[in-house]
Design a protein around this motif. Structure first.
Motif, mmCIF file in Angstrom:
data_model
loop_
_atom_site.group_PDB
_atom_site.id
_atom_site.type_symbol
_atom_site.label_atom_id
_atom_site.label_comp_id
_atom_site.label_asym_id
_atom_site.label_seq_id
_atom_site.Cartn_x
_atom_site.Cartn_y
_atom_site.Cartn_z
ATOM 1 N N ASP A 74 0.724 -1.294 0.164
ATOM 2 C CA ASP A 74 0.025 0.081 0.058
ATOM 3 C C ASP A 74 0.791 1.227 0.137
ATOM 4 O O ASP A 74 0.481 2.165 -0.309
ATOM 5 C CB ASP A 74 -0.926 0.038 1.057
ATOM 6 N N LYS A 75 2.036 1.131 0.479
ATOM 7 C CA LYS A 75 3.048 2.480 0.643
ATOM 8 C C LYS A 75 3.972 2.510 -0.589
ATOM 9 O O LYS A 75 5.080 2.447 -0.208
ATOM 10 C CB LYS A 75 3.428 2.463 1.923
ATOM 11 N N LYS A 76 3.627 2.376 -1.622
ATOM 12 C CA LYS A 76 4.286 2.404 -3.085
ATOM 13 C C LYS A 76 5.461 3.501 -2.832
ATOM 14 O O LYS A 76 6.699 3.315 -3.075
ATOM 15 C CB LYS A 76 3.825 2.472 -4.172
ATOM 16 N N LEU A 77 5.093 4.848 -2.462
ATOM 17 C CA LEU A 77 5.941 5.927 -2.601
ATOM 18 C C LEU A 77 6.985 5.864 -1.324
ATOM 19 O O LEU A 77 8.282 5.977 -1.730
ATOM 20 C CB LEU A 77 5.126 7.018 -2.075
ATOM 21 N N GLN A 78 6.880 5.140 -0.262
ATOM 22 C CA GLN A 78 7.977 4.952 0.633
ATOM 23 C C GLN A 78 8.763 3.607 0.297
ATOM 24 O O GLN A 78 10.232 3.833 0.552
ATOM 25 C CB GLN A 78 7.206 4.278 1.925
ATOM 26 N N LYS A 81 11.269 5.039 -2.153
ATOM 27 C CA LYS A 81 12.206 6.017 -1.497
ATOM 28 C C LYS A 81 13.233 4.957 -1.032
ATOM 29 O O LYS A 81 14.629 5.284 -1.108
ATOM 30 C CB LYS A 81 11.759 6.848 -0.291
ATOM 31 N N GLU A 82 12.900 3.977 -0.556
ATOM 32 C CA GLU A 82 13.867 2.744 0.185
ATOM 33 C C GLU A 82 14.839 2.390 -1.051
ATOM 34 O O GLU A 82 15.837 1.992 -0.779
ATOM 35 C CB GLU A 82 13.097 1.872 0.983
ATOM 36 N N ALA A 123 8.623 -0.648 4.982
ATOM 37 C CA ALA A 123 8.042 0.357 4.154
ATOM 38 C C ALA A 123 6.827 -0.438 3.295
ATOM 39 O O ALA A 123 6.028 0.451 2.819
ATOM 40 C CB ALA A 123 9.208 0.969 2.932
ATOM 41 N N GLY A 124 6.558 -1.674 3.442
ATOM 42 C CA GLY A 124 5.568 -2.000 3.272
ATOM 43 C C GLY A 124 5.545 -2.992 1.953
ATOM 44 O O GLY A 124 4.571 -3.551 1.364
#
Length: 130
Positions: A74-78, A81-82, A123-124
Motif C-alpha cells: 500500500d505504501k509504494k512511495l515509501q 524511497k527505500e 516500508a510495506g
C-alpha cells in the motif's frame, strides 16, 4: 544481416533494471535456460572437478545473496524511497523496479541482505532473499 556485438552491448547497457529483468525472463521462456554468473573457463573446470569430491557432505554455506522485491504493498512511495536509497537509482528506474518487481541488489552479504529486506518490509514491500 551481420551480427554487431558492440551495438548489442551498447543497447543492453542502456536498459533499465526492469527492462533487463523482463529480457532475462523472456530468454528463459524462449530457450528454457537459466542465466548464470560468468566464470573463467579454468574456474569452471576447477568447480566441476571439486564437486564430486564433496560427495554427500553438507552443502557449502551461501555467502552472496540476492534481494528481490515482489510487491510494493500500500505504501509504494515509501518503498520507492527505500529502493532509491539502497540502489542509488533515479526516480524513474526505482519506480519501474518497485512497480514491476525484480532484483533490488545482488551479490551482497547475509547481513546486508537482511538489512535491505528489513527496510523494504518496514516500508510495506514483499521481499525475498535468495
Amino acid at each position: 544481416m551481420a551480427f554487431d556485438k558492440d551495438k548489442l552491448v551498447e543497447e543492453l547497457g542502456a536498459l533499465t533494471v526492469l527492462e533487463l529483468t523482463e529480457l532475462v525472463d523472456a530468454l528463459k521462456e524462449t530457450w528454457g535456460v537459466e542465466a548464470a554468473a560468468a566464470m573463467p573457463a579454468g574456474a569452471m573446470m576447477a568447480a566441476g572437478a571439486a564437486a564430486p569430491a564433496e560427495g554427500g557432505g553438507a552443502a557449502a554455506e551461501q555467502d552472496e545473496f540476492t534481494v528481490s522485491i515482489g510487491d510494493a504493498g500500500d505504501k509504494k512511495l515509501q518503498v520507492i524511497k527505500e529502493v532509491r536509497g539502497i540502489t542509488n537509482l533515479g526516480l524513474k528506474e526505482a519506480k519501474e523496479l518497485v512497480e514491476g518487481g525484480g532484483v533490488v541488489k545482488e551479490g551482497v552479504a547475509k547481513d546486508e541482505a537482511d538489512e535491505i529486506k528489513e527496510k523494504l518490509e518496514a516500508a510495506g514491500a514483499t521481499v525475498t532473499v535468495q
